[in-house]
Write a protein that holds these residues in place. Structure first.
Motif, PDB file in Angstrom:
ATOM      1  N   LEU A  89      79.221 -53.555  45.320  1.00  0.00           N
ATOM      2  CA  LEU A  89      79.253 -53.056  46.698  1.00  0.00           C
ATOM      3  C   LEU A  89      79.434 -54.160  47.732  1.00  0.00           C
ATOM      4  CD1 LEU A  89      76.353 -50.476  46.395  1.00  0.00           C
ATOM      5  CD2 LEU A  89      78.808 -49.996  46.458  1.00  0.00           C
ATOM      6  N   GLY A  90      79.052 -55.360  47.388  1.00  0.00           N
ATOM      7  CA  GLY A  90      79.180 -56.457  48.335  1.00  0.00           C
ATOM      8  C   GLY A  90      78.906 -57.783  47.664  1.00  0.00           C
ATOM      9  N   ILE A  91      79.452 -58.833  48.264  1.00  0.00           N
ATOM     10  CA  ILE A  91      79.239 -60.185  47.756  1.00  0.00           C
ATOM     11  C   ILE A  91      78.942 -61.071  48.951  1.00  0.00           C
ATOM     12  CG2 ILE A  91      80.223 -62.137  46.496  1.00  0.00           C
ATOM     13  CD1 ILE A  91      82.157 -60.059  45.202  1.00  0.00           C
ATOM     14  N   GLY A  92      77.840 -61.787  48.869  1.00  0.00           N
ATOM     15  CA  GLY A  92      77.477 -62.679  49.964  1.00  0.00           C
ATOM     16  C   GLY A  92      76.884 -63.969  49.450  1.00  0.00           C
ATOM     17  N   ARG A  93      76.902 -64.939  50.300  1.00  0.00           N
ATOM     18  CA  ARG A  93      76.300 -66.236  49.968  1.00  0.00           C
ATOM     19  C   ARG A  93      74.804 -66.127  50.211  1.00  0.00           C
ATOM     20  NH1 ARG A  93      78.771 -71.401  49.684  1.00  0.00           N
ATOM     21  NH2 ARG A  93      77.218 -73.034  49.908  1.00  0.00           N
ATOM     22  N   LYS A  94      74.015 -66.660  49.302  1.00  0.00           N
ATOM     23  CA  LYS A  94      72.571 -66.627  49.483  1.00  0.00           C
ATOM     24  C   LYS A  94      72.226 -67.257  50.825  1.00  0.00           C
ATOM     25  CE  LYS A  94      68.169 -67.771  47.506  1.00  0.00           C
ATOM     26  NZ  LYS A  94      67.431 -68.637  46.621  1.00  0.00           N
ATOM     27  N   ALA A  95      71.391 -66.593  51.579  1.00  0.00           N
ATOM     28  CA  ALA A  95      71.062 -67.051  52.924  1.00  0.00           C
ATOM     29  C   ALA A  95      70.232 -68.324  52.871  1.00  0.00           C
ATOM     30  CB  ALA A  95      70.307 -65.965  53.682  1.00  0.00           C
ATOM     31  N   ASP A  96      70.838 -69.413  53.212  1.00  0.00           N
ATOM     32  CA  ASP A  96      70.152 -70.687  53.400  1.00  0.00           C
ATOM     33  C   ASP A  96      71.102 -71.752  53.925  1.00  0.00           C
ATOM     34  OD1 ASP A  96      71.591 -71.307  51.130  1.00  0.00           O
ATOM     35  OD2 ASP A  96      69.888 -71.936  49.943  1.00  0.00           O
TER      36      ASP A  96
ATOM     37  N   GLU B  42      79.496 -63.858  54.891  1.00  0.00           N
ATOM     38  CA  GLU B  42      78.256 -63.151  55.162  1.00  0.00           C
ATOM     39  C   GLU B  42      77.168 -63.597  54.213  1.00  0.00           C
ATOM     40  OE1 GLU B  42      78.107 -58.984  56.680  1.00  0.00           O
ATOM     41  OE2 GLU B  42      80.079 -58.947  55.730  1.00  0.00           O
ATOM     42  N   GLU B  43      75.986 -63.766  54.762  1.00  0.00           N
ATOM     43  CA  GLU B  43      74.856 -64.201  53.963  1.00  0.00           C
ATOM     44  C   GLU B  43      74.056 -63.011  53.469  1.00  0.00           C
ATOM     45  OE1 GLU B  43      72.687 -66.954  56.366  1.00  0.00           O
ATOM     46  OE2 GLU B  43      74.027 -68.588  55.825  1.00  0.00           O
ATOM     47  N   PHE B  44      73.496 -63.169  52.299  1.00  0.00           N
ATOM     48  CA  PHE B  44      72.667 -62.136  51.717  1.00  0.00           C
ATOM     49  C   PHE B  44      71.260 -62.685  51.554  1.00  0.00           C
ATOM     50  CE2 PHE B  44      70.842 -59.765  48.165  1.00  0.00           C
ATOM     51  CZ  PHE B  44      70.943 -58.501  48.698  1.00  0.00           C
ATOM     52  N   ASP B  45      70.276 -62.024  52.175  1.00  0.00           N
ATOM     53  CA  ASP B  45      68.913 -62.545  52.157  1.00  0.00           C
ATOM     54  C   ASP B  45      67.905 -61.590  51.522  1.00  0.00           C
ATOM     55  OD1 ASP B  45      68.595 -60.570  54.062  1.00  0.00           O
ATOM     56  OD2 ASP B  45      68.044 -61.924  55.673  1.00  0.00           O
ATOM     57  N   TYR B  46      68.373 -60.527  50.894  1.00  0.00           N
ATOM     58  CA  TYR B  46      67.535 -59.546  50.202  1.00  0.00           C
ATOM     59  C   TYR B  46      66.736 -58.648  51.132  1.00  0.00           C
ATOM     60  CZ  TYR B  46      68.703 -62.216  46.044  1.00  0.00           C
ATOM     61  OH  TYR B  46      69.385 -62.858  45.043  1.00  0.00           O
ATOM     62  N   GLU B  47      66.733 -58.915  52.423  1.00  0.00           N
ATOM     63  CA  GLU B  47      66.050 -58.040  53.364  1.00  0.00           C
ATOM     64  C   GLU B  47      66.944 -56.847  53.661  1.00  0.00           C
ATOM     65  OE1 GLU B  47      62.901 -58.428  54.243  1.00  0.00           O
ATOM     66  OE2 GLU B  47      62.842 -60.276  53.068  1.00  0.00           O
ATOM     67  N   LEU B  48      66.352 -55.700  53.875  1.00  0.00           N
ATOM     68  CA  LEU B  48      67.138 -54.482  54.069  1.00  0.00           C
ATOM     69  C   LEU B  48      67.780 -54.378  55.446  1.00  0.00           C
ATOM     70  CD1 LEU B  48      64.893 -51.838  52.288  1.00  0.00           C
ATOM     71  CD2 LEU B  48      66.987 -52.898  51.446  1.00  0.00           C
ATOM     72  N   ASP B  49      67.345 -55.201  56.399  1.00  0.00           N
ATOM     73  CA  ASP B  49      67.850 -55.055  57.768  1.00  0.00           C
ATOM     74  C   ASP B  49      68.922 -56.060  58.167  1.00  0.00           C
ATOM     75  OD1 ASP B  49      66.183 -57.240  57.838  1.00  0.00           O
ATOM     76  OD2 ASP B  49      65.022 -56.574  59.570  1.00  0.00           O
TER      77      ASP B  49
END
Length: 145
Positions: free
Chosen positions: A108-115, A121-128
């Protein structure tokens, strides 16, 4: 037989990654293509913890690891994340849903781990977060079909 589908949003993510981080994009595509062709690897995509860690893969031949997306699972969304072990793509997370009734995985999506600050787009596991909200919308649409 299992099937792997790349959602249009995830295909757009891959295009952005290829543009801004070509080595990672190429390796992510290769990983997804390998998964598409290997029923055993596809079966691993719902085995929480499969793959171990990059420094200690379990089994030794593992090229990725799998985890549930805990926050999504708490909210009754059957979503998971995949992390490749290659150095160039290990900062990226592929988020996918599993549809057990039809044995289908949908990226569904691919993002760079947020750091780190990037144009991806960063992905940080938070739903918001923006990417998480987009993935959740795609998930809901997928479940309605």
């Amino acid at each position: 037989m299992y099937e792997l589908i790349v959602h249009d949003d995830a295909a757009d993510d891959l295009a952005r990654i290829l543009e801004h981080d070509p080595p990672a994009g190429v390796l992510l595509i290769a990983l997804l293509e390998q998964l598409e062709c290997d029923q055993d690897l596809l079966d691993r995509l719902t085995q929480n913890g499969f793959g171990g860690r990059p420094a200690h893969p379990q089994p030794r031949t593992a090229k990725f690891n799998v985890r549930t997306w805990g926050q999504a699972q708490i909210h009754n969304m059957n979503m998971w994340r995949l992390r490749g072990f290659d150095d160039e793509c290990s900062d990226y997370r592929c988020i996918y849903a599993f549809q057990p009734l039809i044995d289908t995985y949908v990226i569904l999506g691919i993002g760079r781990k947020a750091d780190t600050a990037t144009k991806i787009e960063e992905f940080d596991y938070e739903l918001d977060s923006d990417l998480s909200l987009r993935i959740q919308a795609a998930y809901r649409q997928l479940m309605e079909e």
